[in-house]
Enzyme design. Sequence first.
Site, PDB file in Angstrom:
ATOM      1  CE1 TYR A  31      -3.545  -2.566   0.524  1.00  0.00           C
ATOM      2  CE2 TYR A  31      -4.651  -0.527   1.121  1.00  0.00           C
ATOM      3  CZ  TYR A  31      -4.714  -1.846   0.743  1.00  0.00           C
ATOM      4  OH  TYR A  31      -5.925  -2.445   0.590  1.00  0.00           O
TER       5      TYR A  31
ATOM      6  CE  LYS B 130       1.521 -17.692  -3.656  1.00  0.00           C
ATOM      7  NZ  LYS B 130       0.638 -18.876  -3.745  1.00  0.00           N
TER       8      LYS B 130
ATOM      9  CG  ASP C 152      -2.467 -20.238  -2.427  1.00  0.00           C
ATOM     10  OD1 ASP C 152      -1.909 -20.240  -1.309  1.00  0.00           O
ATOM     11  OD2 ASP C 152      -2.029 -20.886  -3.402  1.00  0.00           O
TER      12      ASP C 152
ATOM     13  CG  ASP D 197      -8.113  -4.667   1.304  1.00  0.00           C
ATOM     14  OD1 ASP D 197      -9.033  -4.174   1.987  1.00  0.00           O
ATOM     15  OD2 ASP D 197      -8.096  -4.625   0.059  1.00  0.00           O
TER      16      ASP D 197
ATOM     17  CG  ASP E 106     -13.773  -6.887   2.138  1.00  0.00           C
ATOM     18  OD1 ASP E 106     -13.584  -6.192   3.156  1.00  0.00           O
ATOM     19  OD2 ASP E 106     -14.208  -6.429   1.062  1.00  0.00           O
TER      20      ASP E 106
HETATM   21  C1  IPM Z   1     -10.401  -1.251   3.942  1.00  0.00           C
HETATM   22  C2  IPM Z   1     -10.671  -0.587   2.621  1.00  0.00           C
HETATM   23  C3  IPM Z   1      -9.525   0.364   2.338  1.00  0.00           C
HETATM   24  C4  IPM Z   1      -8.259  -0.456   2.232  1.00  0.00           C
HETATM   25  C5  IPM Z   1      -9.718   1.242   1.088  1.00  0.00           C
HETATM   26  C6  IPM Z   1     -11.030   1.987   1.115  1.00  0.00           C
HETATM   27  C7  IPM Z   1      -8.567   2.189   0.885  1.00  0.00           C
HETATM   28  O1  IPM Z   1     -10.847  -1.525   1.625  1.00  0.00           O
HETATM   29  O2  IPM Z   1     -10.309  -0.533   4.966  1.00  0.00           O
HETATM   30  O3  IPM Z   1     -10.307  -2.477   3.970  1.00  0.00           O
HETATM   31  O4  IPM Z   1      -7.958  -0.994   1.167  1.00  0.00           O
HETATM   32  O5  IPM Z   1      -7.555  -0.558   3.229  1.00  0.00           O
HETATM   33 MG    MG Z   2     -10.902  -3.522   2.342  1.00  0.00          MG
END
Ligand code: IPM
Ligand code: MG
Length: 357
Positions: free
Chosen positions: A142, A192, A224, A248, A252
């Site tokens: 990042y 990885k 993976d 990230d 999710d």
């Molecule tokens: C998160 C989001 C952020 C990230 C974005 C909005 C920059 O996806 O907080 O997970 O990638 O960290």
């Molecule tokens: Mg995110």
Amino acid sequence: MHMKICVLPGDGIGKEIMIQAEKVMARIADLFGHDLEIDHALIGGAAIDEKGVPLPDETIELCSGKDAILLGAVGGPKWDELDKAIRPEKGLLGIRKAFDLFANLRPALLFPELKDASLLRPDIVDKGIDLLVVRELTSGIYFGEPRGEEIRNGRKFAFNTMIYSEDEIERVARVAFEAARKRRSKVCSVDKANVLDVSQLWREIVIETAREYPDVELSHLYVDNAAMQLVRDPSQFDVILTSNLFGDILSDEAAVITGSLGMLPSASMGLKNPALYEPIHGSAPDIAGQDLANPLATILSVAMMFKHSFALDKEAMAIEGAVKDVLEKGFRTGDIMSSGMKQVGCDEMGNLVVQAL
Ligand code: IPM
Ligand code: MG
């Protein structure tokens, strides 16, 4: 206790969920005799509209003297076409970096009341989901340099750098091991290392750091495989420790398998104040301003704030208990609605939690 908090509602549903979170904070302060000093500032698209940048200096200054920051959500289609240097997301990345919030805690918890909302088969869900992703948040691909786009031999190339120092790995690993000690004492480090040099260093330093935590069981998975194990049998995980990009993605995935994206809080912390608390979900521009959003993730972020920034466990438990209570009584916002339940809006959900306190 005197608590100094900066509230950053941001964009989309950020504003309406934050109103509910503030109601809950005020009620807790009343009940437990605390004194809240709250400021508001701009971030994301809202800041771009008023100040031309996603993270104005005033916002950083206002947050600087605070114990904690509470953030709603940033972004929306309105700002998608802007130059990438001033997109709303830059506000979020900027505030993480500004306060060196290197450890991102993202719990994924299956609320028994919401079991039917999970996307996984009942026999998988029945084993329960209660895991914590500890994601490195201020380094890795990042922020790595060099990054950019250039022309080579008349063709466009773009590149980023995935880079970690041993100190950056060690400090986030410590957060994971400490967190595991308060849970089920297991850390699974995800990398990885079969392909990436940066992951080989990651694994080496995690193993070294683990020597100081002999009571915590350490395992390793390639990313993976980890993504696959998360849907195959999430009950095997306690703490997942991983880098910025992998975290990230996996956070999710971990959130959505619980079926309740609208329910999950998060904390981002460094070595000093302020820490930052925010719901895991985004700004949901499609339902913004219609009193449809689920404020519970933000309300539970307030609980995390009381626990981690102020060591007020009783206050945190009161909020978590009130949320459970409201769910048990059958109240649901649209995102977690199922048949036989009572659907309520964002504002009413906030009021119900306040009453349950
Ligand atoms: C998160 C989001 C952020 C990230 C974005 C909005 C920059 O996806 O907080 O997970 O990638 O960290
Ligand atoms: Mg995110």
